[in-house]
Design a protein around this motif. Structure first.
Motif, PDB file in Angstrom:
ATOM      1  N   GLU A   1       6.898  -1.175  -6.699  1.00  0.00           N
ATOM      2  CA  GLU A   1       7.082  -0.567  -7.984  1.00  0.00           C
ATOM      3  C   GLU A   1       7.084  -1.569  -9.023  1.00  0.00           C
ATOM      4  O   GLU A   1       6.545  -1.519 -10.287  1.00  0.00           O
ATOM      5  CB  GLU A   1       8.355   0.045  -8.159  1.00  0.00           C
ATOM      6  CG  GLU A   1       8.133   1.401  -8.893  1.00  0.00           C
ATOM      7  CD  GLU A   1       7.081   2.328  -8.861  1.00  0.00           C
ATOM      8  OE1 GLU A   1       6.627   2.741  -7.553  1.00  0.00           O
ATOM      9  OE2 GLU A   1       6.221   2.859  -9.773  1.00  0.00           O
TER      10      GLU A   1
ATOM     11  N   GLU B   1       3.883  -3.234  -9.687  1.00  0.00           N
ATOM     12  CA  GLU B   1       2.979  -2.085 -10.232  1.00  0.00           C
ATOM     13  C   GLU B   1       3.427  -2.311 -11.895  1.00  0.00           C
ATOM     14  O   GLU B   1       2.549  -2.265 -12.770  1.00  0.00           O
ATOM     15  CB  GLU B   1       3.467  -0.678  -9.825  1.00  0.00           C
ATOM     16  CG  GLU B   1       2.617   0.289 -10.464  1.00  0.00           C
ATOM     17  CD  GLU B   1       2.898   1.599  -9.896  1.00  0.00           C
ATOM     18  OE1 GLU B   1       3.321   1.661  -9.089  1.00  0.00           O
ATOM     19  OE2 GLU B   1       2.622   2.707 -10.713  1.00  0.00           O
TER      20      GLU B   1
ATOM     21  N   ASP C   1      -1.231   0.739  -7.005  1.00  0.00           N
ATOM     22  CA  ASP C   1      -0.816   1.922  -7.634  1.00  0.00           C
ATOM     23  C   ASP C   1      -0.933   1.596  -9.107  1.00  0.00           C
ATOM     24  O   ASP C   1      -0.839   2.464 -10.006  1.00  0.00           O
ATOM     25  CB  ASP C   1       0.846   2.079  -7.310  1.00  0.00           C
ATOM     26  CG  ASP C   1       1.086   2.540  -6.001  1.00  0.00           C
ATOM     27  OD1 ASP C   1      -0.121   3.277  -5.480  1.00  0.00           O
ATOM     28  OD2 ASP C   1       2.133   2.529  -5.732  1.00  0.00           O
TER      29      ASP C   1
ATOM     30  N   GLU D   1      -1.850   4.033 -12.958  1.00  0.00           N
ATOM     31  CA  GLU D   1      -1.396   3.869 -14.331  1.00  0.00           C
ATOM     32  C   GLU D   1      -2.512   3.766 -15.254  1.00  0.00           C
ATOM     33  O   GLU D   1      -2.466   4.057 -16.366  1.00  0.00           O
ATOM     34  CB  GLU D   1      -0.214   2.986 -14.235  1.00  0.00           C
ATOM     35  CG  GLU D   1       0.862   3.010 -13.396  1.00  0.00           C
ATOM     36  CD  GLU D   1       1.602   4.368 -13.527  1.00  0.00           C
ATOM     37  OE1 GLU D   1       1.441   4.929 -14.465  1.00  0.00           O
ATOM     38  OE2 GLU D   1       2.223   5.070 -12.524  1.00  0.00           O
TER      39      GLU D   1
HETATM   40 MN   LIG Z   1       3.060   4.484 -10.389  1.00  0.00          MN
END
Ligand SMILES: [Mn+2]
Ligand SMILES: [Mn+2]
Lengths: 255, 214, 214, 255, 214, 214, 214, 214
Positions: free
Chosen positions: D91, D94, D158, D162
């Motif tokens: 994350e 990301e 990921d 976005e």
């Molecule tokens: Mn995401």
């Protein structure tokens, strides 16, 4: 617009009938399950006949519900509504064949089950509400319900699970004959199902595994009885068990 | 801005929920540890020395008092540990008095509410599940009692389990996991019966109360 | 016999539960039918004639009053219909006042409690889900307004949806189904923006309030 | 007995460290997600720099958490605990690559990410509690965290989701350049992932489908812009949008 | 092109990884074959003839020396075979001395390092997993010992397994697969208890070494 | 020992099989790498610059010649990569000539046999699967062509896909995976029709051939 | 043996069933082939040239006459193909007269009985399912009509679909598959609304009937 | 039209394939029926009366001769029935001679080729799978033999199964379904060992050959 309303009416009629049948099926399932629970008491009560008589009453109630299904289906396509009531009918087959086994130590036939579901319409006010008796000659014809071979098979497959439970309870209560009779009987049923194999519907084949497990448990129970019985002559075994039963009986007051 | 404010408030709610879940996770972890410790003490009943100490029970009581979770919607999160604690309570009560613990007693022992509206509670299914676990422990106890030379306990266990079995027969169980667990009870009954049989044919079975260790 | 009595009582509890589930099923069925009927009336907003009648709303109000279910543990059973009703309430409120309905308003309209301890309630997730369904209905409305010759409504919808979008941006959504539905909102924003663009390049966009049909 | 206690201690130490890492990973995930949410505001606010500065602060906080992970892992087997912190690190990748794209319109490299995770230990009291600094020379060495190539890939995969959201928001806000830049960029990333194909771990291949969907959505958005832009010269299009933007701005006070 | 170059670099890393995995696969295959062969020899313990030969153990020793894999991140790939080898070591040691092998002994027998920095190592979880597999083999051995007429071994196994069980109960197992395997230990304990029961009730149980019936 | 000898022989068979599978795995890995590289080059068709270079196709040809596997029973192992290569061949041929590659052409391009008795071959299902993958790539190409300002290519693609669709409609597909993939073709057709629609309504569509590329 | 005989009897019944199913399978296969061919002809409606030929319809008529299956309990086996044929009939009738085919008309076209006692029949669910498939085909037709330069057809389709939609909204659909398919109608309605919108904003929409085809 | 012609040709291929599959389906159906009948006869071995009649075996022989399918690529279609027949052959041979049937014997009994190039054949995996099914049937037979009062058969079965087990341990099984089935063998071995144990502890076990059948 009127066309749509006609559709709506047709769909509603169908749907309402379907819902009523689902409801009946649920009632039949619940009552049949209760009958099965009741019948399991034969291993633990002194008066078997009393239990059997009570189960007879319960099953008569279930038959009345099945009659209501039969009345709903008059002039209808049975198979269109089959999914609505099949769970109940299977459970009824399970219950009635369980009772039959306890009484007769044999498998009830599909023909016998269906024969018991021929109802002679004697009272007019027995008709369920919401059902219009549009044709008059129907009153003379007997109302009857036909269990399908598949529903019969699925009910009998579940019966074997109950018989396994009966066997284990019997062992627990010192009954040494029932397990051997049950293993003989279950083997025949298992062989029958093996013979049908995958020619039947998928649901039937699916039950084969559970059936085999039930049979295995019964065979194991017989084995255990034989092995432990090998340590003492059989007539003495019976003595031991009757003493034991008395002991349990007399204990009940204490705790 | 009005819409923004509304959504800020909503975000607050969502965060609070997450915090509650986190708290439950921690409490459950602690309860599992306690349950494990109690069981270890209780296991001594299977040894020849037997079980004497009922002090661990107190610890559950104390620990669970700290639970102030009032949200039944997180039931799934503590279902497993509750069944475990119910089993322990049932087992301790049996060892002490040879009676069946009631649901009310379990909730008192664990310091929790029965009434689900008042928060943390004990579902019937969880209570019954705990009772069934105890039954299976008792069948083991019957076997080990004989090994330890106590020939009267198996008969008393047999009577108790038979009563339990006829109680369960009254229930119209729909719930699948519970029904399956109940089927297991029959095997416990059978196992205990075999022990009693073994004692009978060897003339070792005695009327409970008339002879026995107790 | 004591154990038997205990189990008889337990059987009573189990049966009562089953009855509640059955009752919920029936109420939910009725609510779904009502929701369908209200939506049919509301659909007329997409026609040139537009939507005038807010009488059906009353019917939800009346019907839901008959709900006396106080058990939040059956939430899954009515979640879907609640989201549907929340959408309808949000849509009606928007059509009447071009504002965003609050959660409190939805519960008042539907005659249900917000506080979950008091029984039947409206989860935040269900409220937000209903709002998102409305957003997608508004993007359709923007398109159909143009067809019906109303060039000012799309701009007002555009502003409203933008506000909604920035509100949602404040939320830290964990919940997967809701997050996915929120992603759909961006497409609604985009679609409405395209309508506004189409009106702009043709000189058909007007300041809301300054001209307009309404 | 003492042997068992040693086991218990070893298991507990491991387990506690694991739990601490899971906790850190969760915090990193939450803060990274918040950073991403914040960064999405660049499409709707006038001052992009302000958003970027705020995101910088947030990411600095995340880096401090990653430093705590690095400190936990000193002298430990990284891969034994990898499962504990991989979600957080992905994350973070990301978030940091999203910020990088917004600033630089390019893909941040794994080397760059790792360079930013070399921490010079300047204050002794920054050490997390429960961590014993047993070796003294470690204080001189910089603490550093190495993102694995796989975590990098999964974070970047990921990121594309976005970017798709950013693209759709941009279109919604009248920004007509970003979508074309994004489609160009996403195509490169997609081609890169296609090139890696199934040589990477299963999780990477699994993301390919979602990545393709995101790319498709961006390509569709560019297509829509091109098609609707075809009705009016591009310079006029810009005018229309600036008018529109002003209009939205001025509206905000009204409702 | 920059993005392309970045992905090429990563692809290089992934390919190298794949090669290592390939190498590990081959080594593991060899170890599995060896483990299978050792087990075949050990199975003779369940026959009346019993187990005498500990020569296969040497072969593991030799083979594992050739392992120079220093990457703990591929642990998953050899975890299974290590557990298998740990089981075999534990079983051999039990058969020879009726003691529980230590983790250090296992690593010495297998010729591997305990210290993870030095490469190939034996995790505590893998060691415990091997021990649990042995416990299940011992329950089988208890049964077969009776068949072979050895009535004292089951009692010794029972004591050993009980010690093992109470040892495990102290551990706070978080690791899910290990926890599951530990649950299996209960069945082994129960089975052995039943064997001891069978011997007791028939007066065949004798204190190992001391002689005499209880 | 007789049973042991039997099983030793069987192990020989199994090992030989495993070796073949190992060989196939390596060849397939190489082919997949090549396929990935070709695809990377082909992807440039979606850029404004377009696709020019058809050199990579040659590389498949050369590589696949080294395949001498004659066992159709391992078909499952190379089915996936074959479908991939068939797709690439179909895509290249379309880009070069805007025609549908035949199965014979694919096998020639890939240097493999059609006749399954002669070994490595191309099943009809694999060929059709490759063609369907191309169709889905063409729907993406139609979209990207418009973005790149080429308004005539979508119309040509539309005609081609329609022909393909009616070709597939002649087939009585039983094979489940293929049937599923064919259902996807409907979406590709619809997508391309919508592209052509968007061009038409804005007066951008021109008859291919009559107007030429922009 | 009694049990054996009983199972033999049932096996006979099941075999007979299997034979009927086999027969149905063949008939259904033929019908599917016919349906596919008719659809191929109908697809020309999406081309600029349009659809003229209604001869294939006759072929369904002839083929279905050969159906003499009178067992409604195998309904599941031909349900799918019937829905397909109902769709084709509805589509043809719409293309010819822009009206909604009635259930009676479908049965006449297909040469089957409505009355279920007389055998092969058309369930209302199957009829409605066919109609919904047509709706989705019409949304595609609206798009393609614009491409072909026919700007009035989309408006007529829009009116027709809106009528259909409000008709369906009145229905209390319980039947799950049908309900799901009906949900798809929303997308068709939306798509057609967008086509009409595109025509409106460009001043291309004309009242059907008032202006005629462009 | 060129594409159409291509697809017509492809349809020809597909139809031919479908016909072969159809033929196989019928043959397999017949074989399954035969297998079921043989099994029914063999089941009598579990009755006290035992199994005497080996006539059904001949029927497999005759029926399978009619198989002239030479395409190994349809292996999946008959794999299941072949495993079933292999099991039956193995079971019959065991009952007759208490030996393990070889793969060659199975193929002779079934009248099929071992060599896969010559068409219909028996894969090693299918043979082994049949053998494992027999093992599980033998564990059931051990139990039922005791019930029928035959205390020596379980010991012979135990020896046979142990040999089989050590044979399987020589195999390096990769094939997943077979490996899983092999894991089941461990349970069969354990089950039979427990039967022998039960006989031993009660002094009922006799060396096979020394005491003869009861
Ligand atoms: Mn995401
Ligand atoms: Mn039942």
């Amino acid at each position: 617009m009127s066309k749509k309303e006609a559709f709506q009416q047709e769909l509603d009629t169908k749907h309402d009938k379907y819902e009523r049948l689902v409801k009946l099926s649920r009632d039949i399932t619940i009552e049949s399950k209760r009958t099965i629970f009741l019948l399991h008491r034969v291993t633990s009560v002194p008066d078997v006949e009393e239990v059997l008589a009570e189960s007879e009453d319960k099953l008569d109630g279930v038959k009345l519900k099945i009659k209501l299904i039969a009345l709903e289906l008059i002039g209808e396509d049975l198979y269109q509504y089959h999914r609505a009531f099949t769970p109940g009918i299977q459970e009824y087959v399970e219950a009635v064949s369980f009772q039959h086994f306890i009484k007769e130590r044999s498998l009830i036939s599909l023909e016998q089950i269906n024969k018991d579901l021929i109802f002679i319409e004697d009272k007019k006010n027995e008709e369920p509400e919401g059902l219009s008796s549009d044709s008059q000659d129907e009153k003379d014809k007997p109302v009857c319900f036909q269990v399908t071979p598949t529903d019969y098979l699925l009910g009998v497959a579940d019966l074997t699970g109950e018989l396994m439970r009966l066997c284990i309870s019997s062992v627990g209560n010192g009954d040494i004959d029932t397990p051997f009779e049950l293993s003989q009987f279950l083997r025949q049923v298992y062989d029958g199902f093996s013979y049908i194999g995958n020619t039947g519907p998928y649901e039937v084949s699916k039950k084969l595994y559970t059936l085999k497990q039930s049979l295995g448990k019964v065979e194991d129970a017989c084995y255990a009885l034989k092995v432990r019985g090998s340590e003492i002559p059989k007539h003495m075994l019976a003595d031991v068990f009757s003493t034991r039963a008395a002991l349990v009986e007399s204990d009940e007051g204490i705790s | 801005m009005s819409v923004n404010e509304m959504f800020s408030g909503i975000q607050g709610f969502l965060s609070a929920d997450q915090d509650v879940r986190e708290d439950i996770r921690k409490v459950v972890q602690g309860l599992e540890q306690t349950a494990r410790e109690i069981l270890t003490v209780l296991q001594s009943v299977h040894q020849a020395s037997g079980f004497k100490d009922n002090e661990p029970l107190m610890r559950v009581f104390v620990l669970s008092l700290s639970l102030s979770l009032s949200l039944s919607r997180f039931h799934e999160h503590w279902r497993f540990v509750l069944q475990r604690l119910a089993f322990l309570a049932a087992f301790v009560v049996y060892l002490e008095s040879e009676t069946l613990v009631t649901r009310e007693e379990v909730t008192q022992i664990l310091g929790i509410e029965v009434n689900r509206e008042k928060g943390f509670h004990l579902d019937i299914e969880d209570y019954l599940s705990g009772v069934l676990t105890m039954a299976s422990e008792l069948s083991r106890l019957a076997v080990n009692s004989v090994t330890a030379g106590d020939y009267s306990r198996p008969l008393r266990i047999s009577n108790f389990i038979n009563e339990l079995d006829s109680g369960f027969r009254l229930l119209n169980l729909k719930n699948d996991p519970l029904r399956k667990r109940y089927d297991g009870l029959k095997y416990d009954v059978k196992k205990i019966e075999e022990v009693v049989y073994d004692l009978s044919i060897r003339g070792l079975a005695r009327e409970p109360g008339s002879g026995g260790e107790e």
